[in-house]
Design an enzyme around this catalytic site. Structure first.
Site, PDB file in Angstrom:
ATOM      1  CE  LYS A 280      -4.109  -2.028   2.138  1.00  0.00           C
ATOM      2  NZ  LYS A 280      -3.690  -3.357   2.466  1.00  0.00           N
TER       3      LYS A 280
HETATM    4  O1  LIG Z   1      -5.106  -4.223  -0.057  1.00  0.00           O
HETATM    5  C1  LIG Z   1      -5.554  -5.091   0.695  1.00  0.00           C
HETATM    6  O2  LIG Z   1      -5.135  -6.216   0.732  1.00  0.00           O
HETATM    7  C2  LIG Z   1      -6.610  -4.615   1.739  1.00  0.00           C
HETATM    8  C3  LIG Z   1      -7.489  -3.704   1.458  1.00  0.00           C
HETATM    9  C4  LIG Z   1      -8.669  -3.509   2.001  1.00  0.00           C
HETATM   10  O3  LIG Z   1      -9.356  -2.696   1.476  1.00  0.00           O
HETATM   11  N1  LIG Z   1      -9.013  -4.218   3.167  1.00  0.00           N
HETATM   12  C5  LIG Z   1      -8.002  -5.310   3.394  1.00  0.00           C
HETATM   13  O4  LIG Z   1      -8.245  -5.698   4.469  1.00  0.00           O
HETATM   14  N2  LIG Z   1      -6.844  -5.343   2.853  1.00  0.00           N
HETATM   15  C6  LIG Z   1      -5.864  -6.387   3.240  1.00  0.00           C
HETATM   16  O5  LIG Z   1      -6.349  -7.731   3.231  1.00  0.00           O
HETATM   17  C7  LIG Z   1      -6.258  -8.405   4.222  1.00  0.00           C
HETATM   18  C8  LIG Z   1      -7.257  -8.814   4.860  1.00  0.00           C
HETATM   19  O6  LIG Z   1      -7.084  -9.801   5.990  1.00  0.00           O
HETATM   20  P1  LIG Z   1      -8.140 -10.658   6.707  1.00  0.00           P
HETATM   21  O7  LIG Z   1      -9.033  -9.555   7.336  1.00  0.00           O
HETATM   22  O8  LIG Z   1      -7.423 -11.359   7.934  1.00  0.00           O
HETATM   23  O9  LIG Z   1      -8.687 -11.424   5.755  1.00  0.00           O
HETATM   24  C9  LIG Z   1      -5.250  -7.572   5.119  1.00  0.00           C
HETATM   25  O10 LIG Z   1      -3.701  -7.887   4.737  1.00  0.00           O
HETATM   26  C10 LIG Z   1      -5.474  -6.327   4.949  1.00  0.00           C
HETATM   27  O11 LIG Z   1      -4.384  -5.449   4.994  1.00  0.00           O
END
Ligand SMILES: O=C(O)c1cc(=O)[nH]c(=O)n1[C@@H]1O[C@H](COP(=O)(O)O)[C@@H](O)[C@H]1O
Length: 288
Positions: free
Chosen positions: A98
């Site tokens: 990011k």
């Molecule tokens: O860019 C991303 O991956 C991301 C964008 C977003 O809008 N929301 C989001 O949760 N993420 C990433 O996606 C992953 C979600 O993780 P979980 O919630 O454990 O499934 C994390 O690494 C967040 O940093």
């Protein structure tokens, strides 16, 4: 060796392996749950286990850089090794960094993740357009040169994102819709799809309409939020409509909590993959 464009490689991986992306997010709490120490040894064991379990079967692995950076240079060394091992085993690696900065600094971030000579060379990287879409140009250009991809935050999965992303510009379009317009232009003419993706949370439900989002960008839509954040695979057709066949759904903790047993990690990822496949087939009349 020049890589084929990322969009071409991603579409092939989605067709062959299904579109699921699994995150490598070594939270301190997960290290503890796995019986590992919250140090470089635990980090290395966790990361190696996830790569061993999943890199030969999921389309995309998405290491979240922050969880490695917190261990300093030795954490970055673990990340470098994970990227190389995962790519070697056939997964595409999307580095979740990011990054976003003024163009001249963005060029250094781009070189870090998208220059084949870099130790952290990945298939794609997440970037933040909060300094303006144009500030991302060095990454967009290097991606085109090196056959890699860029995923731009458009409508993030967290509730706080709307404050910025739903804001309406002078011409009447929301900030998010503007990012999607830029990406559509970037991907114009690419086949089977472009290399420039948008991040659009699977958690968003009806608020996509509120942001006036046209998801037909001829590029991939990374959809985090399944599992720990409450969205399910079954939500995907509702949230994404006809664009569902371009969705790369991400699950991190929802899969990782099943470790450290390799078979259990595989079974969990397999279950999510099956649910995603069923959801895409039910919702995507143009699915090929
Ligand atoms: O860019 C991303 O991956 C991301 C964008 C977003 O809008 N929301 C989001 O949760 N993420 C990433 O996606 C992953 C979600 O993780 P979980 O919630 O454990 O499934 C994390 O690494 C967040 O940093």
């Amino acid at each position: 060796m020049t890589l084929e464009p990322f969009g071409t490689r991603l579409r092939r991986a989605m067709d062959e392996r299904g579109p699921l992306c699994v995150g490598i997010d070594p939270h301190a709490s997960l290290l503890a749950d796995w019986g590992l120490s919250d140090d470089i040894v635990g980090l290395e064991r966790f990361t190696h286990t996830v790569v061993e379990a999943l890199a030969d079967r999921v389309a995309v692995l998405k290491p979240q850089s922050a969880f490695f950076e917190r261990f300093g240079s030795r954490g970055i060394a673990v990340l470098e090794r994970a990227v190389a091992d995962a790519r070697e085993a056939g997964a595409l690696v999307l580095m979740d960094a990011k990054r976003g900065d003024i163009g001249s600094t963005m060029a250094a971030y781009a070189a870090t993740y998208l220059d084949p000579a870099s130790p952290l060379f990945s298939d794609a990287v997440t970037v933040s357009p909060y300094l303006g879409y144009g500030s991302l140009r060095p990454a967009l250009d290097l991606a085109r040169e090196s056959g890699t991809g860029v995923f731009v935050l458009a409508l993030t999965s967290n509730p706080e994102g709307a404050e910025v992303q739903h804001a309406v510009r002078a011409g009447g379009a929301s900030v998010a819709a503007t990012m999607l317009d830029h990406l559509r232009a970037e991907n114009a003419g690419a086949a089977p799809m472009g290399s420039y993706g948008a991040v659009v949370g699977a958690t968003l439900g009806d608020s996509l309409a509120a942001a006036g989002a046209d998801l037909a960008i001829n590029g991939p839509l990374l959809a985090p939020g399944i599992g720990a954040q409450g969205a399910t695979a079954a939500d995907l057709p509702k949230v994404f409509g006809a664009a569902v066949r371009d969705v790369v759904p991400n699950v991190s903790r929802g899969v990782l909590r099943h470790g450290p047993d390799v078979a259990a990690l595989r079974e969990s990822a397999g279950r999510f993959a099956d649910e995603v496949r069923a959801a895409v087939e039910s919702g995507g009349p143009t699915a090929g």
